[in-house]
Scaffold this active site. Structure first.
Site, mmCIF file in Angstrom:
data_model
loop_
_atom_site.group_PDB
_atom_site.id
_atom_site.type_symbol
_atom_site.label_atom_id
_atom_site.label_comp_id
_atom_site.label_asym_id
_atom_site.label_seq_id
_atom_site.Cartn_x
_atom_site.Cartn_y
_atom_site.Cartn_z
ATOM 1 N N GLU A 65 0.822 -1.209 0.000
ATOM 2 C CA GLU A 65 0.000 0.000 0.000
ATOM 3 C C GLU A 65 0.858 1.262 0.000
ATOM 4 O O GLU A 65 0.556 2.234 -0.703
ATOM 5 C CB GLU A 65 -0.912 0.025 1.236
ATOM 6 C CG GLU A 65 -1.831 -1.178 1.344
ATOM 7 C CD GLU A 65 -1.260 -2.283 2.203
ATOM 8 O OE1 GLU A 65 -2.007 -2.810 3.053
ATOM 9 O OE2 GLU A 65 -0.067 -2.625 2.030
ATOM 10 N N ALA A 175 13.873 -45.166 -5.328
ATOM 11 C CA ALA A 175 15.294 -45.513 -5.265
ATOM 12 C C ALA A 175 15.430 -47.001 -5.555
ATOM 13 O O ALA A 175 14.490 -47.775 -5.346
ATOM 14 C CB ALA A 175 15.883 -45.187 -3.884
ATOM 15 N N ARG A 197 12.184 -24.901 -3.475
ATOM 16 C CA ARG A 197 13.069 -24.585 -2.358
ATOM 17 C C ARG A 197 13.096 -23.085 -2.088
ATOM 18 O O ARG A 197 13.053 -22.649 -0.939
ATOM 19 C CB ARG A 197 14.487 -25.080 -2.651
ATOM 20 C CG ARG A 197 14.630 -26.588 -2.617
ATOM 21 C CD ARG A 197 16.074 -26.998 -2.854
ATOM 22 N NE ARG A 197 16.252 -28.443 -2.704
ATOM 23 C CZ ARG A 197 17.415 -29.068 -2.830
ATOM 24 N NH1 ARG A 197 18.508 -28.372 -3.112
ATOM 25 N NH2 ARG A 197 17.490 -30.382 -2.683
ATOM 26 N N ASP A 213 22.908 -39.630 1.708
ATOM 27 C CA ASP A 213 23.160 -38.806 0.526
ATOM 28 C C ASP A 213 24.027 -37.572 0.772
ATOM 29 O O ASP A 213 24.477 -36.952 -0.192
ATOM 30 C CB ASP A 213 21.823 -38.346 -0.073
ATOM 31 C CG ASP A 213 20.942 -39.506 -0.505
ATOM 32 O OD1 ASP A 213 21.503 -40.578 -0.822
ATOM 33 O OD2 ASP A 213 19.713 -39.340 -0.523
ATOM 34 N N ARG A 220 20.411 -23.424 -5.269
ATOM 35 C CA ARG A 220 21.706 -23.395 -5.924
ATOM 36 C C ARG A 220 21.738 -22.599 -7.220
ATOM 37 O O ARG A 220 22.809 -22.357 -7.753
ATOM 38 C CB ARG A 220 22.179 -24.822 -6.205
ATOM 39 C CG ARG A 220 22.490 -25.598 -4.933
ATOM 40 C CD ARG A 220 23.216 -26.879 -5.223
ATOM 41 N NE ARG A 220 22.371 -27.883 -5.849
ATOM 42 C CZ ARG A 220 21.608 -28.721 -5.172
ATOM 43 N NH1 ARG A 220 21.563 -28.655 -3.855
ATOM 44 N NH2 ARG A 220 20.890 -29.617 -5.801
ATOM 45 N N PRO A 314 11.008 -42.499 2.368
ATOM 46 C CA PRO A 314 9.634 -42.982 2.550
ATOM 47 C C PRO A 314 9.177 -43.070 4.002
ATOM 48 O O PRO A 314 7.998 -42.918 4.285
ATOM 49 C CB PRO A 314 9.656 -44.364 1.896
ATOM 50 C CG PRO A 314 11.095 -44.759 1.819
ATOM 51 C CD PRO A 314 11.858 -43.489 1.670
#
Length: 379
Positions: A65, A175, A197, A213, A220, A314
């Site tokens: 505003e 996987a 993200r 992992d 990125r 999972p």
């Protein structure tokens, strides 16, 4: 044929909708930068012409505003104002926007939705009405609500909007049996994840994913090039680590942005080691030997986290789903098969009969590169 007044009224409503749509488009430009504030857009119209526009760009900066009023200057007097969210009526980091509209002498204010904060909802509208300004609410409210699912959720129920991002093969495998999962989807899908993200206040994962992992869990890509805004802040990285197995050498601890480790272990020596490595460590409540998902979300809400992106395996995905804490599932599906020995998307023990199925509602399906992106909401 309709009467002339009816036709004229219909035309005015159509113009109102067009101006509100413009305000909603402006608000959406702040989706990557306004955390923890909501996305808000404003359009000021005088004598059928737009004289001022604004959108909230970042927390602590001018509200939509104020920016629109600056642009409109003295033309704001007697003008119509289109706002995606009720103007604030309290002093926060900036003065009340309701007062600014009153002082500018606007004639009419159309607000798509009230402020969802129960402590302030309606007060901004009341301030305008007390000043003799005509106020209308509800125009394009569903579109306005879609701008701020996390802010609304945090205000109304006390914890953030939770979105889980998953990737799988056409036969629903996330996987290989060995745990290998790089890469299921193509470059375009992985770039699309960067948008999820960047709009998130926090990215949450489990310690199992970290140990398997060693993920970065950050944005990125160049934010200005990708999103059209200044470089995005990094979302808070959150690791759910019941037994405090987080290694001090984890990649994410050396990256820009903050990492929060939630645990059930009160071990000052191990806490100090992780803190020296760059993490914050905090206790969270447990349930049946594991961190309680709802307690985790309540802790994040206390930190003004609006949208959570769950990137996990999972087991954790299944736990949030079974607790009824997932608001949205974003699934990237690649056109290949991984076989029935590979791992599934959700660990859902106890689903033995058709009547036990978990129902989902389709929201969106589109192709991203060579993959599909499917968005569904649990019932």
């Amino acid at each position: 044929m309709g009467s002339a007044p009816a036709v004229e009224a219909a035309g005015l409503r159509m113009m109102d909708a067009e101006y509100m749509a413009q305000a909603i488009g402006l608000a959406a430009r702040g989706i990557y930068s306004t955390h923890p504030n909501p996305n808000v857009g404003c359009v000021i119209v005088k004598d059928g012409a737009v004289v001022g526009t604004g959108w909230h760009r970042q927390a602590g900066g001018p509200h939509a505003e104020v920016l629109a009023l600056r642009e409109a200057a003295d033309k704001a007097a007697g003008a119509d104002v289109y706002l995606t969210l009720e103007p604030c009526s309290h002093h926060g980091r900036t003065p009340p926007c309701a007062d600014a509209l009153v002082e500018a002498g606007v004639k009419r204010v159309l607000v798509a939705m009230q402020d969802p904060n129960p402590q302030v909802a309606g007060r901004g509208l009341e301030r305008l009405r007390e000043a003799g300004i005509a106020v209308e609410t509800g125009l394009m409210e569903p579109q306005a609500r879609a701008l701020n699912p996390g802010f609304i959720a945090r205000m109304q129920r006390g914890y953030p909007w939770v979105r889980v991002k998953l990737a799988c093969s056409l036969d629903g495998r996330s996987a290989m049996a060995s745990g290998e999962s790089k890469w299921i989807t193509g470059d375009a899908a992985r770039q699309d994840v960067q948008r999820l993200r960047a709009r998130s206040s926090a990215i949450v994962t489990g310690i199992g994913t970290v140990l398997a992992d060693d993920p970065s869990m950050n944005v990125r890509l160049d934010a200005h090039q990708l999103f059209g805004v200044e470089p995005a802040r990094q979302p808070l990285r959150v690791v759910l680590d019941t037994h405090l197995r987080m290694p001090g050498t984890a990649k994410m601890l050396g990256l820009p942005g903050d990492t929060l480790i939630l645990t059930a272990v009160a071990d000052s020596r191990r806490w100090q080691a992780l803190q020296l490595a760059g993490a914050e460590v905090a206790l969270a409540a447990t349930k049946e030997g594991q961190l309680e998902p709802e307690a985790v979300l309540q802790l994040l809400a206390e930190r003004e986290i609006n949208e959570v992106l769950l990137e996990c395996g999972p087991t954790l995905a299944g736990a949030f789903l079974c607790e009824g804490l997932l608001d949205e599932i974003v699934l990237y599906v690649a056109p290949h098969l991984m076989g029935d020995s590979a791992r599934g998307l959700f660990h859902l023990p106890g689903l033995e009969h058709m009547q036990d199925r978990i129902a989902l509602n389709w929201q969106d399906i589109r192709q991203v590169g060579n993959d599909l992106r499917i968005t569904v909401h649990p019932n």
